[in-house]
Design a protein around this motif. Structure first.
Motif, mmCIF file in Angstrom:
data_model
loop_
_atom_site.group_PDB
_atom_site.id
_atom_site.type_symbol
_atom_site.label_atom_id
_atom_site.label_comp_id
_atom_site.label_asym_id
_atom_site.label_seq_id
_atom_site.Cartn_x
_atom_site.Cartn_y
_atom_site.Cartn_z
ATOM 1 N N PHE A 157 -8.001 -2.203 4.811
ATOM 2 C CA PHE A 157 -7.613 -2.559 3.449
ATOM 3 C C PHE A 157 -7.338 -4.055 3.348
ATOM 4 O O PHE A 157 -7.786 -4.715 2.393
ATOM 5 C CB PHE A 157 -6.376 -1.783 2.999
ATOM 6 N N ARG A 158 -6.613 -4.609 4.288
ATOM 7 C CA ARG A 158 -6.296 -6.041 4.271
ATOM 8 C C ARG A 158 -7.566 -6.877 4.300
ATOM 9 O O ARG A 158 -7.694 -7.869 3.585
ATOM 10 C CB ARG A 158 -5.380 -6.390 5.450
ATOM 11 N N CYS A 199 -9.949 -7.003 -5.790
ATOM 12 C CA CYS A 199 -9.682 -7.150 -4.357
ATOM 13 C C CYS A 199 -9.103 -5.864 -3.789
ATOM 14 O O CYS A 199 -9.518 -5.396 -2.716
ATOM 15 C CB CYS A 199 -8.708 -8.303 -4.113
ATOM 16 N N GLY A 206 -10.561 -3.217 -1.033
ATOM 17 C CA GLY A 206 -9.753 -2.777 0.095
ATOM 18 C C GLY A 206 -9.651 -1.269 0.179
ATOM 19 O O GLY A 206 -9.793 -0.676 1.265
ATOM 20 N N GLY A 260 -10.546 -5.950 3.258
ATOM 21 C CA GLY A 260 -11.214 -5.827 1.968
ATOM 22 C C GLY A 260 -10.566 -6.679 0.902
ATOM 23 O O GLY A 260 -11.249 -7.331 0.099
ATOM 24 N N PHE A 261 -9.243 -6.676 0.882
ATOM 25 C CA PHE A 261 -8.527 -7.478 -0.110
ATOM 26 C C PHE A 261 -8.835 -8.963 0.083
ATOM 27 O O PHE A 261 -9.141 -9.675 -0.888
ATOM 28 C CB PHE A 261 -7.019 -7.236 0.022
ATOM 29 N N THR A 276 0.835 -1.189 0.000
ATOM 30 C CA THR A 276 0.000 0.000 0.000
ATOM 31 C C THR A 276 0.878 1.250 0.000
ATOM 32 O O THR A 276 1.964 1.263 0.569
ATOM 33 C CB THR A 276 -0.946 0.019 1.202
#
Length: 324
Positions: free
Chosen positions: A256-257, A273, A277, A259-260, A220
């Motif tokens: 974010f993690r 993905c 995220g 969401g991915f 990120t």
């Protein structure tokens, strides 16, 4: 897809400073630093990396298993909050003597942060037997007691369970040998761009050598989005959500993690993905606290579609079991 999330559960004490830290720091005198900042407010919130990730996964329609060590105070209110959100807290270990971990963070007007972390009951997480908790399709190993991180990684590697390595905050503490052990064989490696450079520096591996030892590297870059390095050498770049008013960066990487991985569990490609995220991360950064944001299907899909297009929005909406 059964996902276990290992790592910290903490109480967050979040403060804001209206100035800039850099204005009070003399680089030539860092060995004698002694500064204090008059903060504007204090928010006491639920937090911890593993709890934040598990909470966001639950908001995205999953029921992750939270694997962590906490104090007895966790049962007062925090467990009920996570249970109500859809997190499985049955594997949380309760210490007989230590308090739940505590995170104290001050954020300045430039969103720079100075933080301290008291591990408390997290220090006992190494006593958790991951193998005894059943079978998993994926285990996310986030910052935790170092012994627990090493143990959980070894358990996954020995049993052939896919795992995502997310050493992040523990990189400053860990030496090269520990980092190599945590990273080697990971199906996914999560970090921000600074942490990616730190992994290379401490392990002595080049960027290519790091990628040769893992599956997919997800890096990120804050407002500049995310870079995804695939096993075949291809790189996928995804921009951040536009027009976001940042309020508090705490927990943004955690969401974010989540969401991915929610996208991975739904069978989406890595570009989608990362878009999922980035979208949930934008909700978190606009909110004070790591688990205080609101997520509903219509607004989430609309926000994703505004940045990534109608095709992306339609594909994500069809794949994810989002709340109405």
């Amino acid at each position: 897809m059964r996902i276990a999330v290992t790592g910290s559960v903490a109480t967050d004490h979040l403060m804001t400073f209206s100035g800039r830290f850099e204005d009070s720091i003399v680089p030539e005198q860092l060995d004698k630093i002694a500064v204090s900042f008059l903060v504007d407010d204090l928010e006491v919130r639920r937090g911890g990396t593993a709890a934040n990730i598990a909470f966001s996964l639950a908001k995205l329609g999953h029921r992750p298993l939270l694997v962590a060590s906490v104090g007895k105070d966790f049962d007062v209110e925090y467990r009920g909050w996570l249970d109500a959100a859809g997190v499985d807290t049955s594997a949380v270990r309760v210490s007989e003597s230590r308090h739940t971990a505590r995170f104290v963070c001050t954020t300045d007007s430039a969103l720079a942060q100075i933080s301290s972390f008291y591990p408390g009951a997290m220090s006992e997480a190494g006593a958790i037997d991951l193998a005894g908790l059943g079978e998993f399709d994926l285990v996310l190993i986030s910052p935790d007691d170092p012994a627990a991180m090493i143990s959980h990684t070894a358990s996954c590697r020995d049993r052939g369970v896919p795992f995502a390595a997310d050493p992040s905050q523990q990189l400053a503490f860990a030496d090269g040998a520990m980092i190599r052990d945590l990273v080697d064989g990971a199906t996914y490696l999560f970090s921000n761009d600074y942490e990616a450079a730190l992994i290379e520096k401490k392990t002595g591996w080049t960027a290519d050598e790091v990628r040769s030892r893992i599956g997919t590297q997800v890096t990120t870059r804050g407002k500049d989005g995310v870079s995804i390095y695939l096993p075949d050498g291809d790189v996928v770049e995804v921009g951040a959500i536009a027009g976001v008013t940042a309020v508090d960066p705490t927990g943004v990487g955690d969401s974010f993690r989540a969401g991915f991985l929610a996208g991975i569990a739904a069978g989406l490609g890595v570009e989608r993905c990362a878009q999922v995220g980035c979208t949930i991360a934008s909700l978190v950064v606009e909110t004070t606290g790591t688990q205080e944001y609101q997520l509903d299907r219509a607004s989430f899909i609309a926000r994703l579609g505004d940045s990534y297009g109608e095709d992306a929005a339609a594909e994500v909406e069809a794949a994810l079991d989002l709340p109405n």
